[in-house]
Motif scaffolding. Structure first.
Motif, PDB file in Angstrom:
ATOM      1  N   UNK A   1       1.393  -1.187  -0.340  1.00  0.00           N
ATOM      2  CA  UNK A   1      -0.480   0.372  -0.357  1.00  0.00           C
ATOM      3  C   UNK A   1       0.567   1.444   0.078  1.00  0.00           C
ATOM      4  N   UNK A   2      -0.074   2.749  -0.701  1.00  0.00           N
ATOM      5  CA  UNK A   2       0.831   3.415  -0.234  1.00  0.00           C
ATOM      6  C   UNK A   2       1.326   4.073   0.956  1.00  0.00           C
ATOM      7  N   UNK A   3       1.058   2.843   2.228  1.00  0.00           N
ATOM      8  CA  UNK A   3       1.285   3.758   3.193  1.00  0.00           C
ATOM      9  C   UNK A   3       2.075   3.191   3.445  1.00  0.00           C
ATOM     10  N   UNK A   4       2.588   2.193   3.567  1.00  0.00           N
ATOM     11  CA  UNK A   4       3.544   1.315   3.554  1.00  0.00           C
ATOM     12  C   UNK A   4       5.276   0.786   3.046  1.00  0.00           C
ATOM     13  N   UNK A   5       6.155   1.982   3.241  1.00  0.00           N
ATOM     14  CA  UNK A   5       7.052   2.114   3.164  1.00  0.00           C
ATOM     15  C   UNK A   5       7.949   1.019   3.439  1.00  0.00           C
ATOM     16  N   UNK A   6       8.582   0.615   2.068  1.00  0.00           N
ATOM     17  CA  UNK A   6       9.404  -0.829   2.647  1.00  0.00           C
ATOM     18  C   UNK A   6      10.875   0.079   3.157  1.00  0.00           C
ATOM     19  N   UNK A   7      11.639  -0.795   3.754  1.00  0.00           N
ATOM     20  CA  UNK A   7      12.932  -0.627   4.417  1.00  0.00           C
ATOM     21  C   UNK A   7      13.968  -1.379   3.657  1.00  0.00           C
ATOM     22  N   UNK A   8      14.921  -0.512   3.751  1.00  0.00           N
ATOM     23  CA  UNK A   8      16.400  -0.716   3.472  1.00  0.00           C
ATOM     24  C   UNK A   8      17.498  -1.253   4.216  1.00  0.00           C
ATOM     25  N   UNK A   9      17.503  -3.262   4.038  1.00  0.00           N
ATOM     26  CA  UNK A   9      18.314  -3.543   4.047  1.00  0.00           C
ATOM     27  C   UNK A   9      19.957  -3.374   4.424  1.00  0.00           C
ATOM     28  N   UNK A  10      19.790  -2.736   3.306  1.00  0.00           N
ATOM     29  CA  UNK A  10      21.516  -2.348   2.856  1.00  0.00           C
ATOM     30  C   UNK A  10      22.256  -1.688   4.655  1.00  0.00           C
ATOM     31  N   UNK A  11      21.379  -0.842   4.973  1.00  0.00           N
ATOM     32  CA  UNK A  11      21.233   0.174   6.615  1.00  0.00           C
ATOM     33  C   UNK A  11      21.624  -0.869   7.623  1.00  0.00           C
ATOM     34  N   UNK A  12      22.697  -0.203   7.962  1.00  0.00           N
ATOM     35  CA  UNK A  12      23.606  -1.664   9.212  1.00  0.00           C
ATOM     36  C   UNK A  12      22.907  -1.019  10.479  1.00  0.00           C
ATOM     37  N   UNK A  13      22.405   0.595  10.272  1.00  0.00           N
ATOM     38  CA  UNK A  13      21.937   1.074  11.385  1.00  0.00           C
ATOM     39  C   UNK A  13      20.101  -0.015  11.802  1.00  0.00           C
ATOM     40  N   UNK A  14      19.458   0.377  10.655  1.00  0.00           N
ATOM     41  CA  UNK A  14      17.989  -0.167  10.737  1.00  0.00           C
ATOM     42  C   UNK A  14      18.097  -1.480  10.919  1.00  0.00           C
ATOM     43  N   UNK A  15      19.375  -2.565  10.530  1.00  0.00           N
ATOM     44  CA  UNK A  15      19.002  -3.971  10.916  1.00  0.00           C
ATOM     45  C   UNK A  15      18.749  -3.494  12.858  1.00  0.00           C
ATOM     46  N   UNK A  16      20.724  -3.256  12.592  1.00  0.00           N
ATOM     47  CA  UNK A  16      20.285  -2.172  14.818  1.00  0.00           C
ATOM     48  C   UNK A  16      18.746  -2.728  15.239  1.00  0.00           C
ATOM     49  N   UNK A  17      18.511  -2.270  14.644  1.00  0.00           N
ATOM     50  CA  UNK A  17      17.115  -1.187  15.282  1.00  0.00           C
ATOM     51  C   UNK A  17      16.060  -2.553  15.281  1.00  0.00           C
ATOM     52  N   UNK A  18      15.713  -3.088  13.609  1.00  0.00           N
ATOM     53  CA  UNK A  18      15.391  -4.465  14.118  1.00  0.00           C
ATOM     54  C   UNK A  18      15.986  -6.050  15.161  1.00  0.00           C
ATOM     55  N   UNK A  19      16.805  -6.249  15.104  1.00  0.00           N
ATOM     56  CA  UNK A  19      17.023  -7.134  15.971  1.00  0.00           C
ATOM     57  C   UNK A  19      17.098  -5.903  17.352  1.00  0.00           C
ATOM     58  N   UNK A  20      17.669  -5.489  17.864  1.00  0.00           N
ATOM     59  CA  UNK A  20      17.004  -5.381  19.243  1.00  0.00           C
ATOM     60  C   UNK A  20      15.077  -5.134  19.668  1.00  0.00           C
ATOM     61  N   UNK A  21      14.476  -4.879  18.599  1.00  0.00           N
ATOM     62  CA  UNK A  21      12.881  -4.760  18.891  1.00  0.00           C
ATOM     63  C   UNK A  21      12.375  -6.491  18.642  1.00  0.00           C
ATOM     64  N   UNK A  22      13.532  -7.608  17.743  1.00  0.00           N
ATOM     65  CA  UNK A  22      13.134  -8.781  18.046  1.00  0.00           C
ATOM     66  C   UNK A  22      13.315  -9.120  19.699  1.00  0.00           C
ATOM     67  N   UNK A  23      14.621  -8.742  19.924  1.00  0.00           N
ATOM     68  CA  UNK A  23      15.049  -8.968  20.879  1.00  0.00           C
ATOM     69  C   UNK A  23      14.079  -8.830  22.237  1.00  0.00           C
TER      70      UNK A  23
END
Length: 547
Positions: A164-186
């Motif tokens: 949807x127009x309101x669902x923006x794809x994340x950029x998994x090339x970005x290491x800071x984003x990945x750290x945020x995702x790991x922290x959230x899952x943990x």
């Protein structure tokens, strides 16, 4: 009964918005799930999987997450989640959360920041591309229709949104984003959850951003770094813990799915694939009028069964979920009560004897049907509403459009659970957020529990069989009579045991093929077998004499 080996477990999917409403606001909630846990214990499931319960504008019913750490107040509070975990665990039921890490809502604070300027630190959390207002960066299509890029006036750039127009794809090339995702899952692991279902997880790696001869799928489906990303995710979060994981895989391949699930690779436990649920898509087109291609259904199911096992991978097996029509309407027969009950049991038997982790979608265990909506005003799903407009613009008649949407809409499975024959099927004291099928007076949980011959008790028995007999989990699958136009037949073989599974997918009498030996112990059936003739929708599993 909880099982210690996750491979022997059965998962029950809950769509919280339509499960059980305790507040009268017309939407289900976490306390409603807690209230019904004893029912799920009676059914015998090991896990419940909740579709997203996080903070969300609900443009895509929660798959547009605006805050991964907060609970949508429509569903309840974090304290309610804590209580749900506690009460479920008391009954031996584990809880899986649904995590969407391919995209976020455009109202997530990361995206709000990324939109402010091209040099904002959050800019690179998403996939932004330069481009003039009338020329998107590529011709990729969104899965919900239209171009997959949305122009943003503020920074005169486009962001990628495969949905949807309101669902923006994340950029998994970005290491800071990945750290945020790991922290959230943990965070959620520490909170006490037992597993995760990862939404469209095989789309997180994007390849070249260039025009496509098709709709762009080849550049982001099972993308170039997807396995690397999943191995990193596994290592930094759930890999060394007793956490069950399943990935929803869009348009994936057997080869990739083996890689996703072979334990040596340390990615995920299991995968959902949807190829077997496209056998009523004419020329691959979802919004089309087509009956089930039965031979193709068998071919796909067996192809995945045999080859995933060869590669030491693991399937999730299912007919229904929140994105699919009700299987008894789709592949069975709900035109009469007798046929509905019998074909629902037949479909359950033929699926649950396969190898993999079975998923039961709420209401499937009582044989709930599609609602049979007759007006577009009754639909709520953004994908269905978009499809309606597109089909109309292409010059189709209203009658044809409503027939196709009636067959394929995601709303078919999203109508509330029919608990009893009270007003609103016992789901709510208020006005339900979406209409309830007229058949709730006869098809409901209360009725099913009273009737020893109901669909419910077939599901209960199938779950018990899986828990108690290793052949169902570990046995080889041997397809038989693959060209038979009416019968789905296969064997399960393990050590000194052989089980034969036979299901009649037709609404007429079918003679058993010569050479089928049905002498032995009947493990489960949906009818009294009559000689060598199978009645409409007959199904049975027989334990043959020792090999």
């Amino acid at each position: 009964m909880a099982v210690s080996d996750w491979k022997k477990s059965v998962v029950y999917q809950i769509y919280p918005k339509s499960f059980n409403d305790t507040t009268g606001n017309g939407q289900g909630d976490l306390n409603g799930i807690i209230e019904k846990l004893p029912y799920l214990e009676t059914l015998g499931v090991d896990y419940i999987w909740l579709t997203p319960i996080y903070q969300s504008p609900m443009n895509d019913n929660g798959y547009d997450i605006s805050d991964y750490y907060e609970i949508n107040p429509d569903f309840g509070t974090k304290a309610d989640v804590k209580r749900l975990l506690k009460e479920a665990h008391k009954l031996g039921i584990k809880v899986m959360l649904d995590i969407v890490i391919n995209h976020t809502s455009t109202s997530h604070h990361w995206f709000v920041e990324s939109r402010k300027s091209k040099d904002n630190p959050y800019r690179d959390y998403y996939i932004w591309k330069e481009g003039s207002k009338d020329e998107p960066p590529t011709n990729w299509e969104s899965k919900f229709g239209g171009n997959a890029w949305t122009y943003d006036e503020q920074t005169e750039s486009y962001y990628l949104r495969l949905f949807d127009i309101s669902q923006a794809d994340l950029n998994w090339e970005n290491s800071e984003l990945k750290k945020e995702i790991y922290a959230m899952i943990n965070y959620w692991i520490d909170f006490g959850v037992d597993g995760f279902r990862f939404d469209v997880i095989n789309l997180i790696s994007k390849g070249e951003f260039q025009n496509s001869e098709a709709i762009g799928k080849e550049f982001y489906t099972d993308g170039p770094k997807v396995h690397e990303y999943l191995q990193e995710l596994n290592k930094h979060t759930f890999g060394d813990k007793d956490i069950m994981t399943v990935g929803e895989m869009s348009s994936t391949t057997i080869d990739n799915s083996i890689k996703y699930t072979n334990p040596k690779r340390k990615e995920l436990n299991s995968v959902f694939n949807f190829h077997h649920l496209k056998v009523d898509y004419k020329n691959g087109e979802k919004w089309s009028d087509m009956k089930l291609d039965f031979l193709e259904l068998k071919r796909i199911l067996m192809d995945w069964q045999i080859n995933i096992a060869k590669g030491n991978g693991w399937n999730a097996i299912f007919w229904c979920n929140h994105d699919q029509p009700r299987v008894v309407t789709r592949f069975g027969n709900d035109e009469t009560e007798e046929n509905r009950i019998k074909s629902a049991k037949m479909l359950a038997i033929s699926l649950h004897m396969l190898q993999g982790t079975p998923y039961v979608y709420q209401g499937e265990e009582i044989g709930m049907t599609d609602p049979g909506f007759t007006s577009i005003d009754e639909y709520r799903d953004v994908e269905s509403l978009n499809a309606y407009q597109k089909l109309k613009a292409n010059g189709n008649t209203e009658e044809m459009i409503m027939k196709v949407i009636g067959q394929k809409s995601r709303d078919n499975s999203r109508t509330p659970i029919q608990w009893n024959d009270d007003e609103n099927a016992g789901f709510t004291t208020g006005t339900p957020w979406i209409g309830i099928p007229n058949n709730y007076k006869t098809i409901n949980v209360e009725q099913a529990l009273k009737d020893p011959n109901s669909v419910f008790y077939t599901y209960q028995k199938l779950i018990k069989i899986r828990h108690e007999h290793d052949i169902v989990t570990y046995g080889e699958v041997e397809p038989l009579y693959m060209e038979h136009l009416d019968l789905f037949v296969y064997k399960r073989v393990f050590n000194d045991e052989e089980w034969l599974v036979v299901a009649n997918y037709s609404n007429h009498l079918v003679p058993l093929p010569e050479g089928i030996d049905i002498e032995g112990e009947i493990m489960v059936t949906n009818s009294e077998l009559q000689g060598n003739q199978l009645q409409a929708y007959d199904a049975f599993v027989v334990k043959l004499s020792e090999v």
